[in-house]
Design a protein around this motif. Sequence first.
Motif, PDB file in Angstrom:
ATOM      1  N   GLU A 103      45.074  46.885  50.494  1.00 16.72           N
ATOM      2  CA  GLU A 103      45.192  46.921  49.028  1.00 16.72           C
ATOM      3  C   GLU A 103      46.529  47.542  48.635  1.00 16.72           C
ATOM      4  O   GLU A 103      46.913  48.590  49.156  1.00 16.72           O
ATOM      5  N   GLN A 123      49.047  48.473  45.192  1.00 23.51           N
ATOM      6  CA  GLN A 123      49.177  48.602  43.744  1.00 23.51           C
ATOM      7  C   GLN A 123      50.656  48.588  43.405  1.00 23.51           C
ATOM      8  O   GLN A 123      51.399  49.485  43.815  1.00 23.51           O
ATOM      9  N   THR A 173      49.295  46.657  39.135  1.00 19.41           N
ATOM     10  CA  THR A 173      48.300  45.623  39.385  1.00 19.41           C
ATOM     11  C   THR A 173      47.846  45.737  40.834  1.00 19.41           C
ATOM     12  O   THR A 173      48.679  45.823  41.743  1.00 19.41           O
ATOM     13  N   SER A 174      46.530  45.766  41.051  1.00 22.22           N
ATOM     14  CA  SER A 174      45.992  45.849  42.410  1.00 22.22           C
ATOM     15  C   SER A 174      45.863  44.456  43.014  1.00 22.22           C
ATOM     16  O   SER A 174      45.317  43.548  42.372  1.00 22.22           O
ATOM     17  N   VAL A 175      46.385  44.307  44.213  1.00 18.71           N
ATOM     18  CA  VAL A 175      46.279  43.042  44.927  1.00 18.71           C
ATOM     19  C   VAL A 175      45.869  43.324  46.367  1.00 18.71           C
ATOM     20  O   VAL A 175      46.170  44.383  46.918  1.00 18.71           O
ATOM     21  N   ILE A 176      45.184  42.361  46.956  1.00 22.53           N
ATOM     22  CA  ILE A 176      44.751  42.475  48.348  1.00 22.53           C
ATOM     23  C   ILE A 176      45.627  41.558  49.191  1.00 22.53           C
ATOM     24  O   ILE A 176      45.761  40.368  48.896  1.00 22.53           O
ATOM     25  N   THR A 184      45.419  38.082  47.121  1.00 19.33           N
ATOM     26  CA  THR A 184      44.290  37.924  46.206  1.00 19.33           C
ATOM     27  C   THR A 184      44.359  39.018  45.158  1.00 19.33           C
ATOM     28  O   THR A 184      44.465  40.203  45.515  1.00 19.33           O
ATOM     29  N   LEU A 185      44.334  38.642  43.896  1.00 19.22           N
ATOM     30  CA  LEU A 185      44.301  39.660  42.852  1.00 19.22           C
ATOM     31  C   LEU A 185      42.921  40.278  42.802  1.00 19.22           C
ATOM     32  O   LEU A 185      41.901  39.578  42.872  1.00 19.22           O
ATOM     33  N   GLU A 186      42.893  41.609  42.708  1.00 18.95           N
ATOM     34  CA  GLU A 186      41.619  42.319  42.670  1.00 18.95           C
ATOM     35  C   GLU A 186      40.933  42.069  41.336  1.00 18.95           C
ATOM     36  O   GLU A 186      41.552  42.209  40.277  1.00 18.95           O
ATOM     37  N   GLU A 187      39.691  41.659  41.397  1.00 14.84           N
ATOM     38  CA  GLU A 187      38.944  41.403  40.173  1.00 14.84           C
ATOM     39  C   GLU A 187      38.597  42.710  39.479  1.00 14.84           C
ATOM     40  O   GLU A 187      38.166  43.678  40.102  1.00 14.84           O
ATOM     41  N   LYS A 188      38.797  42.741  38.164  1.00 15.36           N
ATOM     42  CA  LYS A 188      38.444  43.928  37.373  1.00 15.36           C
ATOM     43  C   LYS A 188      37.012  43.795  36.873  1.00 15.36           C
ATOM     44  O   LYS A 188      36.609  42.736  36.394  1.00 15.36           O
ATOM     45  N   ASN A 189      36.271  44.875  36.968  1.00 12.42           N
ATOM     46  CA  ASN A 189      34.890  44.846  36.475  1.00 12.42           C
ATOM     47  C   ASN A 189      34.861  44.969  34.949  1.00 12.42           C
ATOM     48  O   ASN A 189      35.694  45.590  34.367  1.00 12.42           O
TER      49      ASN A 189
END
Length: 198
Positions: A150, A152, A136-139, A193-198
């Motif tokens: 960032e 992961q 999971t990618s997080v900032i 902050t969780l990275e928003e997925k497109n």
Amino acid sequence: MGVHLVKSFENPVYTSQLVFRNILSALSEPGIWQTLPECETLPEFESSTMSVLFTLLDADTVLWLPKAKQTEAVQTNLTFHCGCKITSQQEMAQFAIYDLEKFLNDDNIVLSMGNDRYPDLSATVILQIPESVDLTSVIWRGPGIENARECQLPLPKKFWDKRQKFIAFPRGIDFIFTQGNRVMGLPRSTRITLEEKN
């Protein structure tokens, strides 16, 4: 047949100082893995977890362990090598060890978050996280991070949501992630902050 005692560091003074510096780097530069020297360990612990215990625990520290890790071998080794106190009262612990799955599913965590006057009385969780391709990618933002970083990690959204319950800055729980022979710090001051997925 007696309990097997794992070997401490080959060069205890030098290696413990090196590990201590790496732990400090992990907490002062959140989100960056720090590699520790390989360390003989027990089945319940990652190599890096054992190194952290050898380095941070002593006769003045109190540790809490899940029941699954309260084996005779664990207790004998920690008493022999660290001299730490092992408590069944989680709220009294300065350090606690969890595997990720156990942490996610434990709804009765009562670790100390310190208080506004003495936030340093909070507990530190040593969280053993698995190696996984499911990341999971997080900032990360906050002290020790220029702008943003960032990361992961194999930590689901449930972990990040749960972590928020233990943050009321300046109070809050700090985390030390361990995986293999690596450590990563997550202080209470770090904003996620969780990275928003497109």
